[in-house]
Motif scaffolding. Structure first.
Motif, PDB file in Angstrom:
ATOM      1  N   UNK A 212       9.605  25.395  20.375  1.00  0.00           N
ATOM      2  CA  UNK A 212       9.757  25.559  18.924  1.00  0.00           C
ATOM      3  C   UNK A 212      11.052  24.917  18.435  1.00  0.00           C
ATOM      4  N   UNK A 213      12.140  25.102  19.170  1.00  0.00           N
ATOM      5  CA  UNK A 213      13.419  24.506  18.786  1.00  0.00           C
ATOM      6  C   UNK A 213      13.349  22.981  18.808  1.00  0.00           C
ATOM      7  N   UNK A 214      12.682  22.422  19.820  1.00  0.00           N
ATOM      8  CA  UNK A 214      12.542  20.963  19.895  1.00  0.00           C
ATOM      9  C   UNK A 214      11.724  20.452  18.716  1.00  0.00           C
ATOM     10  N   UNK A 215      10.659  21.167  18.372  1.00  0.00           N
ATOM     11  CA  UNK A 215       9.832  20.760  17.233  1.00  0.00           C
ATOM     12  C   UNK A 215      10.629  20.805  15.935  1.00  0.00           C
ATOM     13  N   UNK A 216      11.412  21.866  15.740  1.00  0.00           N
ATOM     14  CA  UNK A 216      12.229  21.983  14.528  1.00  0.00           C
ATOM     15  C   UNK A 216      13.294  20.892  14.484  1.00  0.00           C
ATOM     16  N   UNK A 217      13.928  20.621  15.616  1.00  0.00           N
ATOM     17  CA  UNK A 217      14.951  19.581  15.663  1.00  0.00           C
ATOM     18  C   UNK A 217      14.338  18.221  15.372  1.00  0.00           C
ATOM     19  N   UNK A 218      13.156  17.960  15.907  1.00  0.00           N
ATOM     20  CA  UNK A 218      12.478  16.692  15.672  1.00  0.00           C
ATOM     21  C   UNK A 218      12.158  16.534  14.198  1.00  0.00           C
ATOM     22  N   UNK A 219      11.668  17.599  13.575  1.00  0.00           N
ATOM     23  CA  UNK A 219      11.338  17.552  12.154  1.00  0.00           C
ATOM     24  C   UNK A 219      12.600  17.324  11.328  1.00  0.00           C
ATOM     25  N   UNK A 220      13.701  17.969  11.704  1.00  0.00           N
ATOM     26  CA  UNK A 220      14.951  17.810  10.973  1.00  0.00           C
ATOM     27  C   UNK A 220      15.475  16.387  11.102  1.00  0.00           C
ATOM     28  N   UNK A 221      15.411  15.817  12.296  1.00  0.00           N
ATOM     29  CA  UNK A 221      15.860  14.435  12.495  1.00  0.00           C
ATOM     30  C   UNK A 221      15.009  13.487  11.660  1.00  0.00           C
ATOM     31  N   UNK A 222      13.710  13.723  11.611  1.00  0.00           N
ATOM     32  CA  UNK A 222      12.832  12.869  10.817  1.00  0.00           C
ATOM     33  C   UNK A 222      13.188  12.953   9.335  1.00  0.00           C
ATOM     34  N   UNK A 223      13.439  14.172   8.844  1.00  0.00           N
ATOM     35  CA  UNK A 223      13.799  14.342   7.435  1.00  0.00           C
ATOM     36  C   UNK A 223      15.139  13.683   7.122  1.00  0.00           C
ATOM     37  N   UNK A 224      16.119  13.836   8.023  1.00  0.00           N
ATOM     38  CA  UNK A 224      17.423  13.199   7.810  1.00  0.00           C
ATOM     39  C   UNK A 224      17.305  11.682   7.826  1.00  0.00           C
ATOM     40  N   UNK A 225      16.487  11.150   8.712  1.00  0.00           N
ATOM     41  CA  UNK A 225      16.278   9.709   8.771  1.00  0.00           C
ATOM     42  C   UNK A 225      15.660   9.201   7.470  1.00  0.00           C
ATOM     43  N   UNK A 226      14.710   9.948   6.942  1.00  0.00           N
ATOM     44  CA  UNK A 226      14.087   9.548   5.679  1.00  0.00           C
ATOM     45  C   UNK A 226      15.101   9.592   4.538  1.00  0.00           C
ATOM     46  N   UNK A 227      15.944  10.608   4.516  1.00  0.00           N
ATOM     47  CA  UNK A 227      16.959  10.704   3.466  1.00  0.00           C
ATOM     48  C   UNK A 227      17.962   9.564   3.565  1.00  0.00           C
ATOM     49  N   UNK A 228      18.391   9.257   4.780  1.00  0.00           N
ATOM     50  CA  UNK A 228      19.320   8.143   4.954  1.00  0.00           C
ATOM     51  C   UNK A 228      18.679   6.823   4.550  1.00  0.00           C
ATOM     52  N   UNK A 229      17.414   6.663   4.871  1.00  0.00           N
ATOM     53  CA  UNK A 229      16.714   5.441   4.477  1.00  0.00           C
ATOM     54  C   UNK A 229      16.672   5.280   2.971  1.00  0.00           C
ATOM     55  N   UNK A 230      16.472   6.380   2.253  1.00  0.00           N
ATOM     56  CA  UNK A 230      16.458   6.297   0.785  1.00  0.00           C
ATOM     57  C   UNK A 230      17.844   5.993   0.235  1.00  0.00           C
ATOM     58  N   UNK A 231      18.891   6.483   0.894  1.00  0.00           N
ATOM     59  CA  UNK A 231      20.250   6.218   0.417  1.00  0.00           C
ATOM     60  C   UNK A 231      20.687   4.792   0.713  1.00  0.00           C
ATOM     61  N   UNK A 232      20.357   4.297   1.889  1.00  0.00           N
ATOM     62  CA  UNK A 232      20.830   2.981   2.294  1.00  0.00           C
ATOM     63  C   UNK A 232      19.987   1.851   1.721  1.00  0.00           C
TER      64      UNK A 232
END
Length: 54
Positions: free
Chosen positions: A26-46
């Motif tokens: 469960x922790x790995x799944x949550x971390x993976x989802x969080x990394x994906x969301x952060x990557x998407x946010x950074x992509x929108x900023x950059x």
């Protein structure tokens, strides 16, 4: 007798680590989802979308 068996089964389950494996998955799944969301946010900023011509 039933209570003793339940206590022994619970102890064996904790030692077997089934709950720990589930928690880790469960922790790995949550971390993976969080990394994906952060990557998407950074992509929108950059890489902001280009402005449309008026």
């Amino acid at each position: 007798m039933r209570t003793l068996l339940q206590v022994l089964f619970d102890a064996a389950r904790r030692l077997a680590g089934q709950g720990a494996l589930g928690n880790a998955a469960h922790e790995v799944e949550c971390a993976n989802r969080t990394v994906f969301e952060l990557d998407a946010q950074l992509g929108r900023l950059l890489d902001p979308p280009p402005r449309r011509a008026a």
